[in-house]
Design an enzyme around this catalytic site. Structure first.
Site, PDB file in Angstrom:
ATOM      1  CG  HIS A  77      -7.241   2.866   0.622  1.00 46.31           C
ATOM      2  ND1 HIS A  77      -6.489   3.251   1.698  1.00 46.31           N
ATOM      3  CD2 HIS A  77      -6.384   2.233  -0.215  1.00 46.31           C
ATOM      4  CE1 HIS A  77      -5.227   2.860   1.521  1.00 46.31           C
ATOM      5  NE2 HIS A  77      -5.140   2.224   0.367  1.00 46.31           N
TER       6      HIS A  77
ATOM      7  CB  CYS B  29      -0.900  -0.002   1.234  1.00 46.79           C
ATOM      8  SG  CYS B  29      -1.958   1.455   1.350  1.00 46.79           S
TER       9      CYS B  29
ATOM     10  CD  GLU C 257      -6.654   1.441  -4.440  1.00 45.12           C
ATOM     11  OE1 GLU C 257      -6.835   2.399  -3.658  1.00 45.12           O
ATOM     12  OE2 GLU C 257      -5.530   0.957  -4.652  1.00 45.12           O
TER      13      GLU C 257
END
Ligand code: NI
Length: 227
Positions: free
Chosen positions: A177, A131, A174
């Site tokens: 996130h 990441c 993602e």
């Protein structure tokens, strides 16, 4: 292998009208690539669910350009808006798959449906994940092999992409996130403990840390597989 077209629903990524396509400077033209600092684990924006996008305006377009520029500069294969300090439900990806096909796109306000998560333990090599907000570290993490991404394109048309393998992993990473979840949060013991130790050793895990691609020397020697 004949090249296949990318999914119709994935619009090509533009790096913005500000970029000089040839990468050369001529006359008074300047090369404008806007790389924003990438927040590092511990910054509250990374650990907070992102807000839905409600305005499809120039500001959103600018955000997308900056995200693409920053992702490419890192280099990474995906980037979510909170990683550059913007708590909005937006992520971009750009990754060339094993058959040489460029997979790229941007999604706004996504949802993600995944098949069952792999119950076997993570493969130490094939499942190695990284990441950009935890630079230079990698740990194996088992993910679902298939994921269906639904959302909106920046042009406000509906988007749905069924992904497998690494693209499915990028989408899961993602999407996490945007929920305020990092892959380090998902690691099983004892990798989670090892990750925490490494994060502390770098002085991270608390607010105020970021790095800027092209300025700070992270990720230079690595494969561009971080997201
Ligand atoms: Ni990430």
């Amino acid at each position: 292998v004949a090249p296949k077209k990318p999914p119709q629903s994935a619009p090509p990524l533009s790096s913005g009208p500000r970029r000089n396509k040839a990468g050369t400077l001529s006359g008074n033209e300047a090369l404008f690539v806007t790389v924003r600092p990438i927040r590092i684990i511990g910054d509250p924006v990374l650990h907070t669910p992102a807000q839905p996008v409600t305005r499809f305006d120039d500001e959103l377009q600018e955000l997308l350009y900056d995200m693409v520029d920053t992702m490419r500069a890192a280099p990474g294969v995906g980037l979510a808006a909170p990683q550059i300090g913007v708590s909005q439900q937006v992520f971009v990806w750009e990754w060339t798959d094993d058959e040489g096909i460029l997979q790229q796109g941007a999604v706004i306000n996504p949802t993600l449906d995944t098949g069952p998560r792999s119950t076997s333990s993570a493969d130490p090599e094939a499942d190695l994940e990284g990441c950009l907000s935890i630079p230079d570290l990698r740990f194996p993490l088992a993910r679902a092999n298939r994921a269906v991404l639904t959302g909106t394109t920046p042009q406000q048309t509906p988007l749905q992409i069924t992904a497998e393998g690494w693209l499915a992993r990028i989408f899961q990473h993602e999407f996490d996130h945007l929920q305020g979840t990092l892959y380090a949060d998902r690691l099983p013991w004892p990798d989670k403990r090892r990750a925490r130790r490494e994060i502390r050793a770098n002085g991270w895990g608390q607010p105020g840390h970021s790095w800027t691609p092209g300025v700070d020397e992270y990720e230079l020697a690595e494969e561009p597989e971080e997201t």
